[in-house]
Design an enzyme around this catalytic site. Structure first.
Site, PDB file in Angstrom:
ATOM      1  N   GLY A 260      37.173  -1.313  44.550  1.00 57.15           N
ATOM      2  CA  GLY A 260      35.895  -1.429  43.879  1.00 57.15           C
ATOM      3  C   GLY A 260      36.010  -2.050  42.507  1.00 57.15           C
ATOM      4  N   HIS A 261      35.172  -1.572  41.601  1.00 54.91           N
ATOM      5  CA  HIS A 261      35.053  -2.160  40.268  1.00 54.91           C
ATOM      6  C   HIS A 261      36.347  -2.004  39.458  1.00 54.91           C
ATOM      7  CE1 HIS A 261      32.731  -3.704  36.916  1.00 54.91           C
ATOM      8  NE2 HIS A 261      32.984  -2.644  36.181  1.00 54.91           N
ATOM      9  N   PHE A 262      36.874  -0.798  39.412  1.00 56.53           N
ATOM     10  CA  PHE A 262      38.094  -0.524  38.647  1.00 56.53           C
ATOM     11  C   PHE A 262      39.292  -0.484  39.591  1.00 56.53           C
ATOM     12  CE2 PHE A 262      34.978   1.270  35.554  1.00 56.53           C
ATOM     13  CZ  PHE A 262      35.330   0.486  34.464  1.00 56.53           C
TER      14      PHE A 262
END
Length: 283
Positions: A260-262
């Site tokens: 995902g994002h991180f």
């Protein structure tokens, strides 16, 4: 690892530093809503061979969060402050790891001093309109209409639920993500006055979009060696924002990760060898 602060124009800027002083410099530029904390596990894996510097922007992490009446929270201002940090630290050449907010901050640095940029590592950091998907619609509405109603419509973006969402959404095994991430980030977001700081920056992110053609022109002209490691399940900066880099940087190395994002939180074991191999070959 050393944890330091330096005063720049009256603002105490915190940064993490590790590695040999005479080694090639890697500047790590974090995203929202975190800080240099996002690089805590990566830095030790690179610091034997590279001089790693990871600052916190004003309003984030352990840096000062000056009152909005005396400090303008814009991406231009943040980029200028990070530029001044490199001057204070006598860093004249560097590679940059840019993520999320770190991308427009780093690319603004590159426009000012293209000769200083040795290489780029891009992780879910946008420079193309293809990367501004549905998540951005209410933020774009605020860019178009800076009314209080449009501003308040973004207030949920600084709540615990959204902070936790950024770390867990799109991750295959949530048990690999430390809750310390959203607890630490949210505690800092909840500091008095910080909510308004973040809303200011949501509003100013729109100032980066007109610079996208300039960022892309920098890529085309200078062809910095580039490694792209992108979490494909990120709804904030989704995968369609990764591929356009290859239009301007055809030699870039692109790795799409099931994260995902991180992505560093659950794919460090994949990303760190890719980053180290890229830097070893490039620098």
């Amino acid at each position: 690892m050393h944890y330091k602060k330096v005063n720049i124009d009256g603002v105490n800027v915190f940064y993490r530093e590790a590695g040999p002083a005479d080694a090639p410099v890697l500047l790590l530029l974090h995203g929202f809503p975190t800080s240099s904390h996002m690089f805590r596990n990566l830095i030790p894996l690179l610091a034997d061979r590279y001089h790693v510097i990871a600052p916190d922007y004003p309003g984030y992490g352990q840096s000062d969060a000056p009152d909005r009446s005396g400090f303008e929270y814009t991406f231009a201002n943040l980029a200028t402050l990070i530029e001044k940090l490199t001057v204070v630290l006598e860093v004249t050449r560097y590679s940059m790891y840019v993520m999320d907010y770190g991308a427009p901050i780093g690319y603004r640095l590159a426009l000012k001093h293209p000769e200083r940029v040795q290489a780029l590592i891009v992780q879910n950091g946008n420079a193309y309109t293809e990367g501004l998907a549905a998540f951005w619609d209410p933020i774009k509405a605020y860019w178009a209409d800076k009314s209080l109603a449009k501003r308040e419509a973004l207030a949920h973006l600084v709540t615990l639920d959204l902070t936790k969402f950024q770390y867990t959404d799109g991750v295959g095994d949530i048990s690999r993500i430390s809750p310390d991430n959203w607890v630490v980030d949210q505690a800092l977001l909840d500091r008095p006055g910080n909510r308004e700081i973040q809303l200011d920056l949501f509003g100013d992110y729109g100032s980066n979009v007109p610079l996208y053609p300039d960022f892309q022109a920098f890529f085309r002209q200078y062809q910095p060696p580039t490694l792209i490691v992108w979490g494909k399940n990120d709804v904030i900066f989704p995968e369609p924002g990764a591929h356009p880099y290859l239009r301007d940087l055809p030699a870039a190395e692109l790795h799409i990760l099931d994260s995902g994002h991180f992505a560093l939180e659950d794919k460090l074991d994949v990303m760190a060898p890719l980053i180290r191999d890229f830097l070893d070959r490039t620098l």
